[in-house]
Design a protein around this motif. Structure first.
Motif, PDB file in Angstrom:
ATOM      1  N   ASN A 207       0.834  -1.006   0.023  1.00 47.21           N
ATOM      2  CA  ASN A 207      -0.093  -0.062   0.123  1.00 47.21           C
ATOM      3  C   ASN A 207       0.856   1.310  -0.058  1.00 47.21           C
ATOM      4  O   ASN A 207       0.414   2.380   0.496  1.00 47.21           O
ATOM      5  N   LEU A 208       2.080   1.110  -0.328  1.00 48.80           N
ATOM      6  CA  LEU A 208       2.960   2.442  -0.360  1.00 48.80           C
ATOM      7  C   LEU A 208       2.390   3.330  -1.614  1.00 48.80           C
ATOM      8  O   LEU A 208       2.832   4.365  -1.495  1.00 48.80           O
ATOM      9  N   MET A 239       2.629  -4.220  -4.045  1.00 50.90           N
ATOM     10  CA  MET A 239       1.605  -3.518  -5.127  1.00 50.90           C
ATOM     11  C   MET A 239       0.641  -4.560  -5.411  1.00 50.90           C
ATOM     12  O   MET A 239       0.774  -5.108  -6.613  1.00 50.90           O
ATOM     13  N   HIS A 240      -0.090  -4.905  -4.392  1.00 56.22           N
ATOM     14  CA  HIS A 240      -1.421  -5.331  -4.392  1.00 56.22           C
ATOM     15  C   HIS A 240      -2.341  -4.254  -4.760  1.00 56.22           C
ATOM     16  O   HIS A 240      -2.763  -3.732  -3.783  1.00 56.22           O
ATOM     17  N   VAL A 241      -2.623  -3.731  -6.123  1.00 55.51           N
ATOM     18  CA  VAL A 241      -3.437  -2.756  -6.291  1.00 55.51           C
ATOM     19  C   VAL A 241      -4.692  -3.243  -7.223  1.00 55.51           C
ATOM     20  O   VAL A 241      -4.952  -4.169  -7.514  1.00 55.51           O
ATOM     21  N   ALA A 242      -5.578  -2.038  -7.031  1.00 59.09           N
ATOM     22  CA  ALA A 242      -6.871  -2.342  -7.680  1.00 59.09           C
ATOM     23  C   ALA A 242      -6.942  -1.454  -9.179  1.00 59.09           C
ATOM     24  O   ALA A 242      -5.973  -0.777  -9.324  1.00 59.09           O
ATOM     25  N   ALA A 243      -7.486  -1.892  -9.948  1.00 64.21           N
ATOM     26  CA  ALA A 243      -7.663  -1.463 -11.590  1.00 64.21           C
ATOM     27  C   ALA A 243      -7.696   0.035 -11.468  1.00 64.21           C
ATOM     28  O   ALA A 243      -7.559   0.752 -12.361  1.00 64.21           O
ATOM     29  N   ASP A 244      -8.513   0.402 -10.599  1.00 62.79           N
ATOM     30  CA  ASP A 244      -8.860   2.035 -10.552  1.00 62.79           C
ATOM     31  C   ASP A 244      -7.740   2.685  -9.678  1.00 62.79           C
ATOM     32  O   ASP A 244      -8.210   4.094  -9.144  1.00 62.79           O
ATOM     33  N   VAL A 245      -6.582   2.128  -9.435  1.00 67.19           N
ATOM     34  CA  VAL A 245      -5.835   3.004  -8.763  1.00 67.19           C
ATOM     35  C   VAL A 245      -5.367   4.189  -9.459  1.00 67.19           C
ATOM     36  O   VAL A 245      -5.256   4.269 -10.677  1.00 67.19           O
ATOM     37  N   PRO A 246      -5.334   5.471  -8.967  1.00 72.50           N
ATOM     38  CA  PRO A 246      -5.387   6.532  -9.628  1.00 72.50           C
ATOM     39  C   PRO A 246      -3.961   6.668 -10.465  1.00 72.50           C
ATOM     40  O   PRO A 246      -2.819   6.198 -10.103  1.00 72.50           O
ATOM     41  N   PRO A 247      -4.143   6.890 -11.793  1.00 74.64           N
ATOM     42  CA  PRO A 247      -2.979   7.190 -12.765  1.00 74.64           C
ATOM     43  C   PRO A 247      -1.941   7.934 -12.105  1.00 74.64           C
ATOM     44  O   PRO A 247      -2.126   9.178 -11.588  1.00 74.64           O
ATOM     45  N   ASP A 270       0.000  -7.729  -8.460  1.00 74.16           N
ATOM     46  CA  ASP A 270      -1.328  -8.158  -9.253  1.00 74.16           C
ATOM     47  C   ASP A 270      -2.327  -7.064  -9.004  1.00 74.16           C
ATOM     48  O   ASP A 270      -2.198  -6.061  -8.489  1.00 74.16           O
ATOM     49  N   VAL A 271      -3.296  -7.119 -10.103  1.00 70.92           N
ATOM     50  CA  VAL A 271      -4.093  -5.840 -10.345  1.00 70.92           C
ATOM     51  C   VAL A 271      -5.677  -6.499 -10.384  1.00 70.92           C
ATOM     52  O   VAL A 271      -6.090  -6.990 -11.198  1.00 70.92           O
TER      53      VAL A 271
END
Length: 355
Positions: A207-208, A239-247, A270-271
């Motif tokens: 979550n960095l 970087m376990h992130v969601a597809a809508d992480v802000p660009p 993963d996304v």
């Protein structure tokens, strides 16, 4: 169609084509004229994936791993939860098997992880201090595990997820309570170096990209370790992130981590589609954004100086093997589909790596 120098397709064109291909289903995939080259052949650094020992029983996945990646991370079978038995003995059958597979296929092995706040094995919690002191038991564990794989691992996630989620200091744990909030971390690095003089020793967290305050605390911890003389040699961002992480957030995070001059490991990428907070986005739009997230991560990593590109690891190659799919069967976070066909995310990585 726009092309790059050397005849490669422009990234946007490639991604568009890949998305169209994935939307057309298996028959279209079979007619693809030029298969995607293995990712490990395109990247000027190690490309990794996580694995469990049982995954190696699947011939299709084993072949996909051998073809695509040059580094393996045991998903959980090098953690205390697997190794430390209730009676205090150690179990190494699964990590040994993963290490043997990596060795047989000329892959690097990333040790994951020696110390994690979330695990307090029964044998440590009820330690008889009359027989062995807690500090000695802690050191003996690290010496035994890191020493067993000395010469086999390229590095260790020595301490995992040390920073509090809100960035307000460090996490509480059995290790912090018994050995000190900072002291147990520094001791882990010194002991790991004693066990393996050559392995990279990393600090790994998550979550960095989402929480700047957590990122700042993480960097402060790294700086304090370096100032104390602890042999920290690299930084890991899960970087376990969601597809809508802000660009732009991923790029900003990687640039800030790079400011210390240490090698960077994208360690568990993963996304997720289903973890996206914006519930108004269609599945197709989430898939488009997923590919864009993979592209941004790869491009930000490629922008690092060569000496700071430790490795780039995805947390599962196929959707069916992902912990996120086990959590929600509707998710599809990986770069290959259930049949091992490359998705748009794999194309995005390939295009960024070949630059």
């Amino acid at each position: 169609m726009a092309r790059r120098a050397g005849g490669g397709l422009h990234r946007r064109a490639v991604l568009t084509g890949a998305l169209a291909l994935s939307a057309c289903g298996p028959q279209a995939a079979k007619s693809q004229p030029a298969p995607l080259p293995p990712l490990k052949t395109l990247a000027p650094f190690r490309v990794g994936a996580c694995v469990q020992a049982l995954h190696l029983d699947d011939p299709a996945l084993a072949a996909l791993l051998a073809r695509e990646v040059s580094q393996l991370t045991p998903e959980w079978q090098m953690k205390m939860e697997y190794i430390v038995q209730p009676d205090g003995s150690f179990r190494f059958d699964a990590p040994d098997r993963i290490a043997a597979f990596a060795r047989a296929h000329g892959m690097g092995l990333l040790g994951h992880t020696l110390v994690w706040y979330a695990q307090a094995p029964e044998a440590f919690a009820r330690l008889d201090e009359n027989r062995i002191g807690f500090t000695d038991a802690y050191r003996n564990y690290i010496l035994a595990v890191a020493g067993r794989y000395r010469g086999q691992v390229v590095g260790w996630d020595v301490v995992n997820e040390a920073v509090a989620e809100d960035g307000d200091g460090w996490r509480d744990s059995l290790w912090a309570q018994r050995l000190g909030a900072f002291d147990h971390i520094a001791l882990a690095y010194r002991t790991a170096r004693e066990a393996d003089p050559d392995a990279a020793l990393l600090l790994n967290d998550y979550n960095l990209e989402y929480f700047p305050r957590k990122r700042a605390t993480y960097l402060n911890l790294a700086e304090r370790l370096l100032a104390s003389g602890a042999p920290l040699t690299g930084l890991g961002t899960q970087m376990h992130v969601a597809a809508d992480v802000p660009p732009g957030e991923i790029t900003r995070m990687i640039r800030e981590l790079a400011s210390l001059g240490l090698p960077i490991h994208i360690s568990e990428l993963d996304v997720s589609l289903t973890r996206a907070e914006n519930k108004l986005l269609s599945r197709a739009e989430l898939q488009r954004r997923q590919a864009a997230v993979y592209a941004e991560a790869a491009e930000a990593f490629m922008a690092l100086p060569e000496r700071q590109r430790f490795a780039f690891t995805v947390w599962g190659l196929r959707d069916r093997d992902s912990w996120l799919t086990a959590e929600n069967a509707a998710d599809a976070p990986a770069i290959f589909d259930n049949a091992g066909r490359p998705k748009a995310g794999a194309v995005a990585l390939a295009e960024a790596f070949r630059r």
